[in-house]
Design a protein around this motif. Structure first.
Motif, PDB file in Angstrom:
ATOM      1  N   GLY A  17       0.698  -1.072  -0.120  1.00 37.41           N
ATOM      2  CA  GLY A  17       0.455   0.168  -0.040  1.00 37.41           C
ATOM      3  C   GLY A  17       0.617   1.001   0.302  1.00 37.41           C
ATOM      4  N   ASN A  18       2.171   0.968  -0.177  1.00 40.26           N
ATOM      5  CA  ASN A  18       3.057   2.494   0.018  1.00 40.26           C
ATOM      6  C   ASN A  18       2.838   3.860  -1.387  1.00 40.26           C
ATOM      7  N   GLY A  19       2.608   2.768  -2.429  1.00 37.28           N
ATOM      8  CA  GLY A  19       2.031   3.660  -3.621  1.00 37.28           C
ATOM      9  C   GLY A  19       0.921   4.373  -3.307  1.00 37.28           C
ATOM     10  N   GLY A  32       6.061   7.191  -0.370  1.00 36.19           N
ATOM     11  CA  GLY A  32       5.467   6.055  -0.008  1.00 36.19           C
ATOM     12  C   GLY A  32       6.467   5.140   0.648  1.00 36.19           C
ATOM     13  N   HIS A  33       7.502   4.746   0.001  1.00 35.53           N
ATOM     14  CA  HIS A  33       7.728   3.491   0.304  1.00 35.53           C
ATOM     15  C   HIS A  33       9.014   4.205   1.681  1.00 35.53           C
ATOM     16  N   ARG A  34       8.743   5.865   1.120  1.00 38.04           N
ATOM     17  CA  ARG A  34      10.338   6.349   2.492  1.00 38.04           C
ATOM     18  C   ARG A  34       9.211   5.817   3.754  1.00 38.04           C
ATOM     19  N   TRP A 202       0.173   0.713   4.345  1.00 33.71           N
ATOM     20  CA  TRP A 202       1.552   0.034   4.916  1.00 33.71           C
ATOM     21  C   TRP A 202       2.123   1.043   6.009  1.00 33.71           C
ATOM     22  N   PRO A 203       2.465   2.559   5.152  1.00 37.06           N
ATOM     23  CA  PRO A 203       3.070   3.226   6.190  1.00 37.06           C
ATOM     24  C   PRO A 203       2.285   4.118   7.112  1.00 37.06           C
ATOM     25  N   ASP A 204       0.460   3.296   6.446  1.00 35.95           N
ATOM     26  CA  ASP A 204      -0.181   3.730   7.947  1.00 35.95           C
ATOM     27  C   ASP A 204      -0.824   2.703   9.410  1.00 35.95           C
ATOM     28  N   PHE A 205       0.427   1.330   9.124  1.00 35.86           N
ATOM     29  CA  PHE A 205       0.393   0.875  10.271  1.00 35.86           C
ATOM     30  C   PHE A 205       1.301   1.392  11.497  1.00 35.86           C
TER      31      PHE A 205
END
Length: 227
Positions: A17-19, A32-34, A202-205
């Protein structure tokens, strides 16, 4: 008879989900990856407050080479920065780094950095296993070939030649972003693992999401094919 609460010793996460996270915020995909790396960092910091002995994360699959070249380059640069910046924190948090997959075919400077990190964290009491250049079908085929070279091919001999042979059995697999598939990740190990699919990108997990998943796991009845 008193019921005992089961605890997940080995948890794996497909970090997806990064993108989409970046797109929703009108940011470059690289952002998003960072942000995804920051989510990993927070989970590693919180491992000591969980039952988890090993956390395995899907960082880069063998199929990810098919992504646009600039995105792959950005992911590799991010990996370099992550290893360099977080190695002292791994050591301070008593975390052992393990790499699964064909990581030794990555760029020579990354291989050297990983070898250094593996050596310096070898005594950690909890494990962060990072799947790099990893594909489960390839892992199983390789393990079967090694088993055949050394004698009879059995479930036990294949399992003994998997990348994860020295890790606890996989208890729980989590995938973020709402996708419901394994994407060639830990196919053998997932045979009797519990699974949780969450809509959270994922970035919000967060550690709280992980703790909630562990509570869900504790409430499940695992029968391993029996009654």
């Amino acid at each position: 008879m008193t019921e005992t609460t089961q605890h997940a010793r080995h948890v794996a996460i497909i970090m997806d989900g990064n993108g989409r996270w970046a797109k929703r915020k009108h940011l470059p995909r690289a952002m998003g990856h960072r942000k995804g790396v920051e989510a990993v960092r927070e989970l590693v910091r919180g491992l000591k407050d969980t039952s988890i002995e090993c956390l395995t994360i899907y960082a880069f699959s063998s199929e990810n080479w098919n992504r646009p070249e600039d995105e792959v380059d950005d992911l590799m640069d991010l990996m370099r920065k992550f290893i360099k910046s977080d190695l002292p924190e791994f050591i301070a948090n008593d975390v052992r780094l393990k790499i699964i997959g064909d990581w030794q075919s990555l760029a020579p400077d990354i291989v050297k950095m990983l070898e250094d990190a593996l050596a310096k964290t070898a005594q950690g009491s909890r494990t962060l296993a990072v799947a790099l250049n990893y594909g489960a079908r390839g892992e199983i085929a390789q393990a079967a070939a090694r088993a055949a070279a050394n004698g009879e091919v059995t479930e036990r001999s294949i399992a003994a030649n998997l990348y994860t042979a020295d890790l606890p059995p996989l208890d729980l697999l989590i995938r973020t972003s709402g996708e419901v598939r394994l994407s060639n990740f830990l196919l053998w190990q997932s045979a009797y693992a519990e699974m949780i699919f969450t809509e959270v990108l994922w970035p919000d997990f967060t550690l709280e999401h992980l703790q909630d998943a562990l509570v869900q796991f504790a409430g499940r009845e695992r029968r391993f094919g029996g009654r």
